[in-house]
Every structure is written in C-alpha cells, then in structure tokens.
Write an enzyme that holds these catalytic residues in place. Sequence first.
Site, PDB file in Angstrom:
ATOM      1  N   GLU A  10       8.274   2.949  -2.795  1.00 20.85           N
ATOM      2  CA  GLU A  10       7.194   2.438  -2.013  1.00 20.85           C
ATOM      3  C   GLU A  10       7.056   2.930  -0.888  1.00 20.85           C
ATOM      4  OE1 GLU A  10       5.913  -1.308   0.018  1.00 20.85           O
ATOM      5  OE2 GLU A  10       5.727  -1.878  -2.190  1.00 20.85           O
ATOM      6  N   CYS A  70       3.909  -3.472   4.792  1.00 28.07           N
ATOM      7  CA  CYS A  70       3.508  -2.234   4.110  1.00 28.07           C
ATOM      8  C   CYS A  70       2.060  -2.246   3.564  1.00 28.07           C
ATOM      9  CB  CYS A  70       4.348  -1.973   2.721  1.00 28.07           C
ATOM     10  SG  CYS A  70       6.307  -2.138   3.275  1.00 28.07           S
TER      11      CYS A  70
END
Length: 534
Positions: A273, A307
């Site tokens: 990620e 994020c």
Amino acid sequence: MRSETVNRAAADSASSVAASAHVTAALRDFLDTDPYSDASGSGERVRGVEPFTGTEVDRFASNTPADVEAAYRTARIAASAWAAQSVEHRAKVLTRLHASLRRHESLLLDIVQYETGKARIHAYDEVLDTFNVLRHYGVMAAKYLRPTRRRGAIPGLTRTEVTRTPLGVIGFITPWNYPLTLGATDLFAALTAGNAVVHKPDSSTTLTAIFMRRLAIAAGLPPEVWQLVPGPSSEVGPALIAEADGVSFTGSTAAGRSIAAETGHRLLPTALELGGKNPMVVLSDADLPKAVEGAVRGSFSSAGQLCISIERIYVHEDLYPVFCAHFAEAARALELSAEFAYGPGMGSLGGPKQFERVSAHVEQARSVGATVIAGGHPVPELGPHFYAPTVLTDVPASAELHREETFGPVVSVYPVASDAEAVAAANDSEYGLAAAVYSRSHGREYARRIEAGMINVNEVYPASWGSIDAPAGGVKASGLGHRHGAEGLHQFTHTHTIAEQRLHPIAPAGQLDQAKFANAMTGALSVMRALRMK
C-alpha cells in the site's frame, strides 16, 4: 482574547507533558518490565521524539541484520507448529484478543496518542478498525480457508477442490502514521492464515506494536510467531526482505517500487500500500452541508496523515464559492489540542520531519500564487509540531503540492465546469488509492468512472475502509494487493488445485481410440455449452 488563548495553550501543553509521563508509567506497569525489551536488538540505542511535547526519549536498542536472521530462525521453527493448528484454533486467538482489547481500550488510546500526536477520536478510529478486523477474521477465517469444491474437467468423473496453505514467514514493514491499524492489526490476517511474521514497525511507534503483541500472546498467540525487529530501514529492511517467504509493506511509492524490484526478482508474493493524492468530487447536485462536513473529516483526520485522506477537492462551479466559504470557516473552527481526552478536532503532526514537509509545501504553493483561505501557519503555542488546518485555492500546476502527496492537514480546492470535468480531474494523477464523490442522485454512476481502489459515495474514507468484507487497496502507483475480506487473507497463502479422476482417464483408452475420444469430447463440450454448464 489572544492572551487567554496563549494561556490556555500553555496549560494544555503542560497537561500533555504530565499525561505523556502517565502513559509511560502505565505501560511499564502493564508490561512489568522494560517496555522496549520485546523489540530490542544488539545495535545502538535509538532515541525518538514525543510529537505533543518535542521531548526526546530513549526508544530501544536497534536490531541488526544478524538479529533479523535470528528472528527468522525462531519464526520458522514456530511457524510449522502454528500452521499445524486448525484454523478454528487460530481464529479463537482473535476472538479472545477482541475481548482483551475492550478491557485495555483506554490505555491503548493513550499509547497511540503518545506515539503519534493525533487527537483521541482519531486514535479511536484505529481501535475501531482493530475491533472490526478481529471480529471479521475471527468469525470468517475458517470459511475463507476451508477447501472449496470446484467443477471438474468432466462432470461426474473429475472431483476438484482448491486448498490453501500458509506461505511460511512473512516480512512486514509498517509505518508510523497508523501504528495500530497498519502496524499491528495488519498482521492478523497473515497470522490467522497460519504464517509467522517478522515485523519491522516504524522506530517512532514501536510501543503500540509491543503492547498489541503482549495482548495477543495473552490471548493464546505463541510469542515466537510474531517477531519484532525495529531499527534503521537501511539495515533492517534489506535483511528482512532477504529472508522472507512473502512481504507486506506500507509506505511511500518510491520505497515500494524498490521493494517490488527485489521481491519480483525472487518471485515473492508481495502486498504494497503506497502513496496517494486522494480526490474528493462535489458534483452539481451535492448536498453542500454534507459535502463540507465530509471534507473536514476527510482532510484533517489524524492531521491529514492518513493514507486515504483527501488532499484535493473538485467542486462544480455553481457550488464552488459557497463551498469554499463554508469549508474555510469549518477548518478555522476546528479545535487543536494535545489532550489525552475526547473533544479536540485535531492533534499534532507526527514529528519534525512531517512538520517541515507540510510547512515547505504550503510556503512553496504561496510563492507561486496559491491563496490560503484557512490556516497556512504553525501553532507553536500548542506544541512544536502543530500546524493549522489549511485550505488553499488558486493552486497552480507549478505548486509542488498540486500533484505531490503532502501528508498533512493541507487540502487544495478547485472549481470545475461540469461533473464530467470533475471526474477527469480526479483521474489526472499517477495515484489511485481512495476517492470520495458527493451527489444526491448519481454518485454511484460517477464513482464507477473514478480510477481508485476505494471509492466512497456521500462519505469519505470510513465507508469503504470499514466495509471489512470487501478488499481495500490501490491501483496505479498506489500499490498491489489488498487488505480485508477473503482477498486480504488469501494473499498470504499458496493456492493448490487438487483434481481426482475417476473411472476413465481424460485421454484415449480402451475402446475409445483417438478419433472417438476427440468426437466424444467435442460433443460433450457442445452439450455443456448448450446447457450453460460452468
């Protein structure tokens, strides 16, 4: 009024120092030992900074490549016994840990705040996610991992099933910004699948991992299957990847590309990620108050160090002036504080490095013509790393933050002439992690056009991330692989197809010569097509 604000800020700062000392003492009482011993290696002692106060503290003795090799040796021995346990046995660890987490929730919130500087409500986001993951995999792991029947090559003659086995020992490298969600909870899918893990949490947020590991051990997890090896990335990272049977990394796209090159050479299963420049789209028929409220949460939760937070907003020109006015007002109204209690709307940035990046991005954008309509300045009276929630307009393409990820409480707002233009602008990025669409009537229609792995309609990040049965991950330069759902568990397993043939081989044999075999198979496949058999 200014004097009252400064006096209150000074009192809050003093309170945060006392509260930080309390957290350290409480953690030591819980562990009944040096709180860093679980993570200490044979290298030099690491010092870190408390985000709220800027105070330097001892962290742990860092790990070396030799320590990492030793951790893998221990983990490999333990992994065999752990994998031999039933899935149900492993899943029960999660359900027991869920109950334990409830008993220790307050202290865990303190630790997350102490290590990250985020507001308590945003620390609770991490606790809530942990509850969700433990519950879901505790209930669903056995179903996700049980052998499944598939249609065989010849119905009635071929019995086919798919089984899954753990990869072995997974190397995890996890970030500082969400030390519970990404630095501890993220491991449980791999562990439940029967793997052991060698885990490098970020050096600044190791306490959270230690605490959760201790709770997991108390819930029945063998301590050897979760090895902690924090230390400098330049030393620990390569050693961790070199020994791994699979790798999971959360961090920057640049670092992810480097890791992918290494794991690709070794053909290792890899979950990444990576970065994001996440857009929010406010269409012409959006509910404006809801869009403003969502923009505040999406942009400033965890001080924007999320994020999947929003960094750019595209608003239909008919709504743009009113949206900007209300959004700026809401940003200015957010209460910032270093309190270890619910109430404040935002906390601190995570440390000096992030503070410097945010400040530099805003000042560079100003220098090339961007307009600051809210924030745009530090708040030193609260602490050394506090930065006001910042809203920018008139941001030119020459601004670094126009395309680069800031990772802080800074968001740019742009007008667009049409809904189609809004979607096109949202897609004009190398990243594709998360997005949000606000619309009364056609949000889902436009959401399907957005190039992102997680897309929310009339909500920001909690809707997609909290849908724990569905995969969460990015596209384009935002990563590979997924968290959550069956996909999040399956990525840490090998897949095996086992097909047992009965009565007659799938080949010419006996009275069935080659010509008859070919005719029989062609006819059988035609019948299957006509019957729409799978």
